[in-house]
Design a protein around this motif. Sequence first.
Motif, PDB file in Angstrom:
ATOM      1  N   GLY A   1       0.816  -1.216   0.000  1.00 60.83           N
ATOM      2  CA  GLY A   1       0.000   0.000   0.000  1.00 60.83           C
ATOM      3  C   GLY A   1       0.847   1.261   0.000  1.00 60.83           C
ATOM      4  N   LEU A   2       1.916   1.262   0.795  1.00 64.21           N
ATOM      5  CA  LEU A   2       2.803   2.431   0.825  1.00 64.21           C
ATOM      6  C   LEU A   2       3.557   2.601  -0.487  1.00 64.21           C
ATOM      7  CD1 LEU A   2       4.133   2.215   4.487  1.00 64.21           C
ATOM      8  CD2 LEU A   2       2.456   3.816   3.547  1.00 64.21           C
ATOM      9  N   LEU A   3       3.944   1.502  -1.117  1.00 65.19           N
ATOM     10  CA  LEU A   3       4.592   1.588  -2.437  1.00 65.19           C
ATOM     11  C   LEU A   3       3.626   2.157  -3.472  1.00 65.19           C
ATOM     12  CD1 LEU A   3       6.597  -1.773  -2.582  1.00 65.19           C
ATOM     13  CD2 LEU A   3       7.525   0.543  -2.423  1.00 65.19           C
ATOM     14  N   LEU A   4       2.384   1.719  -3.436  1.00 64.83           N
ATOM     15  CA  LEU A   4       1.385   2.258  -4.366  1.00 64.83           C
ATOM     16  C   LEU A   4       1.113   3.737  -4.092  1.00 64.83           C
ATOM     17  CD1 LEU A   4      -1.141  -0.707  -4.546  1.00 64.83           C
ATOM     18  CD2 LEU A   4       0.290   0.163  -6.406  1.00 64.83           C
ATOM     19  N   ALA A   5       1.082   4.126  -2.830  1.00 68.52           N
ATOM     20  CA  ALA A   5       0.886   5.541  -2.484  1.00 68.52           C
ATOM     21  C   ALA A   5       2.068   6.372  -2.979  1.00 68.52           C
ATOM     22  CB  ALA A   5       0.702   5.699  -0.974  1.00 68.52           C
ATOM     23  N   GLY A   6       3.271   5.837  -2.860  1.00 67.57           N
ATOM     24  CA  GLY A   6       4.447   6.525  -3.391  1.00 67.57           C
ATOM     25  C   GLY A   6       4.394   6.639  -4.898  1.00 67.57           C
ATOM     26  N   LEU A   7       3.921   5.595  -5.557  1.00 66.96           N
ATOM     27  CA  LEU A   7       3.772   5.626  -7.014  1.00 66.96           C
ATOM     28  C   LEU A   7       2.754   6.685  -7.422  1.00 66.96           C
ATOM     29  CD1 LEU A   7       4.739   4.222  -9.589  1.00 66.96           C
ATOM     30  CD2 LEU A   7       2.869   2.586  -9.296  1.00 66.96           C
ATOM     31  N   GLU A   8       1.740   6.868  -6.606  1.00 67.89           N
ATOM     32  CA  GLU A   8       0.730   7.894  -6.875  1.00 67.89           C
ATOM     33  C   GLU A   8       1.346   9.293  -6.911  1.00 67.89           C
ATOM     34  OE1 GLU A   8      -2.765   9.538  -7.839  1.00 67.89           O
ATOM     35  OE2 GLU A   8      -2.554   7.382  -7.530  1.00 67.89           O
ATOM     36  N   LEU A   9       2.372   9.506  -6.101  1.00 66.17           N
ATOM     37  CA  LEU A   9       3.039  10.807  -6.084  1.00 66.17           C
ATOM     38  C   LEU A   9       3.825  11.059  -7.363  1.00 66.17           C
ATOM     39  CD1 LEU A   9       4.356  10.852  -2.416  1.00 66.17           C
ATOM     40  CD2 LEU A   9       2.401  12.105  -3.346  1.00 66.17           C
ATOM     41  N   VAL A  10       4.297   9.996  -7.992  1.00 64.74           N
ATOM     42  CA  VAL A  10       5.132  10.117  -9.185  1.00 64.74           C
ATOM     43  C   VAL A  10       4.293  10.145 -10.457  1.00 64.74           C
ATOM     44  CG1 VAL A  10       6.981   9.005 -10.501  1.00 64.74           C
ATOM     45  CG2 VAL A  10       7.038   8.964  -8.021  1.00 64.74           C
ATOM     46  N   VAL A  11       3.241   9.351 -10.504  1.00 64.71           N
ATOM     47  CA  VAL A  11       2.406   9.223 -11.696  1.00 64.71           C
ATOM     48  C   VAL A  11       1.218  10.173 -11.574  1.00 64.71           C
ATOM     49  CG1 VAL A  11       1.021   7.597 -13.041  1.00 64.71           C
ATOM     50  CG2 VAL A  11       3.100   6.817 -11.917  1.00 64.71           C
ATOM     51  N   PRO A  12       0.896  10.932 -12.637  1.00 60.01           N
ATOM     52  CA  PRO A  12      -0.238  11.847 -12.552  1.00 60.01           C
ATOM     53  C   PRO A  12      -1.570  11.115 -12.454  1.00 60.01           C
ATOM     54  CG  PRO A  12       0.632  11.786 -14.786  1.00 60.01           C
ATOM     55  CD  PRO A  12       1.555  10.972 -13.937  1.00 60.01           C
ATOM     56  N   GLY A  13      -2.543  11.773 -11.868  1.00 60.21           N
ATOM     57  CA  GLY A  13      -3.869  11.196 -11.711  1.00 60.21           C
ATOM     58  C   GLY A  13      -4.090  10.697 -10.298  1.00 60.21           C
ATOM     59  N   THR A  14      -5.257  10.094 -10.094  1.00 60.75           N
ATOM     60  CA  THR A  14      -5.561   9.537  -8.777  1.00 60.75           C
ATOM     61  C   THR A  14      -5.997   8.093  -8.938  1.00 60.75           C
ATOM     62  OG1 THR A  14      -7.825  10.352  -8.938  1.00 60.75           O
ATOM     63  CG2 THR A  14      -6.250  11.722  -7.725  1.00 60.75           C
ATOM     64  N   PHE A  15      -5.178   7.285  -9.575  1.00 62.51           N
ATOM     65  CA  PHE A  15      -5.554   5.902  -9.825  1.00 62.51           C
ATOM     66  C   PHE A  15      -4.951   4.943  -8.811  1.00 62.51           C
ATOM     67  CE2 PHE A  15      -5.358   1.838 -12.099  1.00 62.51           C
ATOM     68  CZ  PHE A  15      -6.704   1.687 -12.371  1.00 62.51           C
ATOM     69  N   PHE A  16      -3.654   5.046  -8.564  1.00 61.40           N
ATOM     70  CA  PHE A  16      -2.981   4.128  -7.651  1.00 61.40           C
ATOM     71  C   PHE A  16      -3.389   4.355  -6.198  1.00 61.40           C
ATOM     72  CE2 PHE A  16      -0.092   4.083 -11.294  1.00 61.40           C
ATOM     73  CZ  PHE A  16      -0.065   2.719 -11.533  1.00 61.40           C
ATOM     74  N   LEU A  17      -3.904   5.533  -5.905  1.00 66.24           N
ATOM     75  CA  LEU A  17      -4.341   5.848  -4.543  1.00 66.24           C
ATOM     76  C   LEU A  17      -5.384   4.860  -4.052  1.00 66.24           C
ATOM     77  CD1 LEU A  17      -4.460   7.817  -2.124  1.00 66.24           C
ATOM     78  CD2 LEU A  17      -6.226   9.051  -3.372  1.00 66.24           C
ATOM     79  N   TRP A  18      -6.326   4.496  -4.913  1.00 66.53           N
ATOM     80  CA  TRP A  18      -7.416   3.609  -4.503  1.00 66.53           C
ATOM     81  C   TRP A  18      -6.907   2.199  -4.214  1.00 66.53           C
ATOM     82  CZ3 TRP A  18      -9.905   7.380  -3.176  1.00 66.53           C
ATOM     83  CH2 TRP A  18     -10.076   8.493  -3.979  1.00 66.53           C
ATOM     84  N   PHE A  19      -5.918   1.757  -4.983  1.00 74.71           N
ATOM     85  CA  PHE A  19      -5.333   0.446  -4.719  1.00 74.71           C
ATOM     86  C   PHE A  19      -4.486   0.478  -3.444  1.00 74.71           C
ATOM     87  CE2 PHE A  19      -6.232   0.205  -9.273  1.00 74.71           C
ATOM     88  CZ  PHE A  19      -6.955  -0.979  -9.297  1.00 74.71           C
ATOM     89  N   ALA A  20      -3.848   1.609  -3.189  1.00 69.06           N
ATOM     90  CA  ALA A  20      -3.075   1.755  -1.951  1.00 69.06           C
ATOM     91  C   ALA A  20      -4.006   1.662  -0.736  1.00 69.06           C
ATOM     92  CB  ALA A  20      -2.326   3.084  -1.942  1.00 69.06           C
ATOM     93  N   VAL A  21      -5.141   2.324  -0.809  1.00 69.66           N
ATOM     94  CA  VAL A  21      -6.118   2.261   0.285  1.00 69.66           C
ATOM     95  C   VAL A  21      -6.594   0.826   0.466  1.00 69.66           C
ATOM     96  CG1 VAL A  21      -8.455   2.955   0.974  1.00 69.66           C
ATOM     97  CG2 VAL A  21      -6.860   4.662   0.076  1.00 69.66           C
ATOM     98  N   ALA A  22      -6.868   0.144  -0.645  1.00 68.73           N
ATOM     99  CA  ALA A  22      -7.333  -1.243  -0.558  1.00 68.73           C
ATOM    100  C   ALA A  22      -6.275  -2.143   0.076  1.00 68.73           C
ATOM    101  CB  ALA A  22      -7.702  -1.757  -1.948  1.00 68.73           C
ATOM    102  N   ALA A  23      -5.004  -1.940  -0.265  1.00 65.85           N
ATOM    103  CA  ALA A  23      -3.934  -2.761   0.306  1.00 65.85           C
ATOM    104  C   ALA A  23      -3.793  -2.514   1.806  1.00 65.85           C
ATOM    105  CB  ALA A  23      -2.615  -2.469  -0.408  1.00 65.85           C
TER     106      ALA A  23
END
Length: 149
Positions: A20-42
């Motif tokens: 989840g933390l890796l996905l949240a970090g990826l969200e900071l690098v990649v534009p949009g709000t897509f990986f955030l939802w998977f980070a929350v789920a993890a």
Amino acid sequence: MGIFGQVVEFLGPWTWWVFGLLLAGLELVVPGTFFLWFAVAAIVTGTVALMVDVGWQVEMLIFIAVAAVTVFVGRRLYGRAKPDSELQLNDRLARQVGRRATLETAIVDGSGHIRLDDTLWRVSGPALPAGSQVTIVGLRDGRLLVEPS
């Protein structure tokens, strides 16, 4: 048991938090709000796995279910259309629709001019003499469409 199952067995529920933390970090690098939802789920899955001892297969099902819900809810919250004022931010022509003005030059053969602020605009509309009050009702071919007020 696959490689994922072995990793989860070895690291335990903390695997989900790290993921989840890796996905949240990826969200900071990649534009949009897509990986955030998977980070929350993890992170939710990791929290559930800490509280209830279940197999990694059940954890995967929990992750998939929570991810589907968070993506759906996230898209509903953040996927709404922008207000018209934001869509026309850089479109000076479209922002003029609805304004009232006085004809600077008469409309002859469907073409004339109005002055809005410090700009002279080409207009199309019915034949009207200079000095007539008009309302801008639309756009066509780079011209403002006007009607008598």
